[in-house]
Scaffold this motif. Structure first.
Motif, PDB file in Angstrom:
ATOM      1  N   THR A 136       2.445  -6.644 -11.974  1.00 43.44           N
ATOM      2  CA  THR A 136       3.819  -6.395 -12.387  1.00 43.44           C
ATOM      3  C   THR A 136       4.562  -5.455 -11.445  1.00 43.44           C
TER       4      THR A 136
ATOM      5  N   LEU B  76      16.059  -3.791 -20.908  1.00 43.21           N
ATOM      6  CA  LEU B  76      16.449  -4.531 -19.716  1.00 43.21           C
ATOM      7  C   LEU B  76      17.846  -4.127 -19.253  1.00 43.21           C
TER       8      LEU B  76
ATOM      9  N   VAL C  34      12.451  -7.163  -7.897  1.00 36.49           N
ATOM     10  CA  VAL C  34      13.658  -7.333  -8.724  1.00 36.49           C
ATOM     11  C   VAL C  34      14.642  -6.200  -8.446  1.00 36.49           C
TER      12      VAL C  34
ATOM     13  N   GLY D 233       8.305  -9.746 -17.868  1.00 36.69           N
ATOM     14  CA  GLY D 233       9.050  -9.021 -18.894  1.00 36.69           C
ATOM     15  C   GLY D 233       8.344  -8.899 -20.230  1.00 36.69           C
TER      16      GLY D 233
ATOM     17  N   LEU E 106      11.392 -11.667 -14.144  1.00 34.34           N
ATOM     18  CA  LEU E 106      11.659 -11.059 -15.451  1.00 34.34           C
ATOM     19  C   LEU E 106      11.061 -11.897 -16.568  1.00 34.34           C
ATOM     20  N   ARG E 107      11.196 -13.214 -16.451  1.00 30.89           N
ATOM     21  CA  ARG E 107      10.600 -14.092 -17.467  1.00 30.89           C
ATOM     22  C   ARG E 107       9.071 -14.028 -17.426  1.00 30.89           C
TER      23      ARG E 107
ATOM     24  N   ILE F  13       8.465  -5.747 -10.139  1.00 23.62           N
ATOM     25  CA  ILE F  13       9.509  -4.776 -10.480  1.00 23.62           C
ATOM     26  C   ILE F  13      10.243  -4.333  -9.218  1.00 23.62           C
TER      27      ILE F  13
END
Length: 116
Positions: free
Chosen positions: A75, A43, A82, A29, A25-26, A79
Motif C-alpha cells: 500500500t 479520503l 497517488v 482503499g 484507491l479502489r 499512497i
C-alpha cells in the motif's frame, strides 16, 4: 489518428486523467480505510487542499501496518504514487476528483445521501 484526443468529450479525457488515481484507491482503499468511521471523509481529508495530505495518509498507513503488515508493504508505494499524481493535477481536475468522492459518498448512503 492525430488530433483525435482533442475530439474526445471532456468527461472521457478527465476520466482517463483520474484513472491512475482511482485504480490504486479502489485497490488499496478498503484496507487503508477499514477502521475509518466514514471512509469518504478520510479520503476527502487527503485531497481537500491543493496538495495531497501525505502526513494524514502516512498516519492511516501506520494504522494499517499494525493490523496487516503484508498489505501495508504493497500500500505504501500506491499512497505515494497517488499523492504525486494528485499534486500534478490542475486545480479543476483536483476539484473534479473531490466532487466524484462526494457523489460516491451520497450514492453509497442508505438514505440516498440525505443529510440529517
Amino acid at each position: 489518428m492525430a488530433g483525435s484526443r482533442a475530439a474526445e468529450p471532456v468527461g472521457v479525457a478527465m476520466s482517463m486523467m483520474l484513472e491512475p488515481i482511482g485504480r490504486p484507491l479502489r485497490e488499496h482503499g478498503p484496507a487503508l480505510l477499514a477502521q475509518a468511521d466514514d471512509p469518504h471523509d478520510e479520503l476527502l481529508a487527503l485531497v481537500w487542499g491543493p496538495r495531497f495530505d501525505r502526513e494524514h495518509a502516512l498516519g492511516l498507513w501506520a494504522r494499517l501496518s499494525r493490523r496487516q503488515p503484508a498489505a501495508a508493504v504493497l500500500t505504501l508505494p500506491a499512497i505515494l504514487s497517488v499523492a504525486d499524481r494528485f499534486d500534478a493535477l490542475d486545480r479543476a481536475s483536483q476539484q473534479r476528483l473531490r466532487r466524484l468522492i462526494l457523489r460516491h459518498r451520497a450514492l453509497s448512503r442508505p438514505d440516498g445521501g440525505a443529510m440529517v
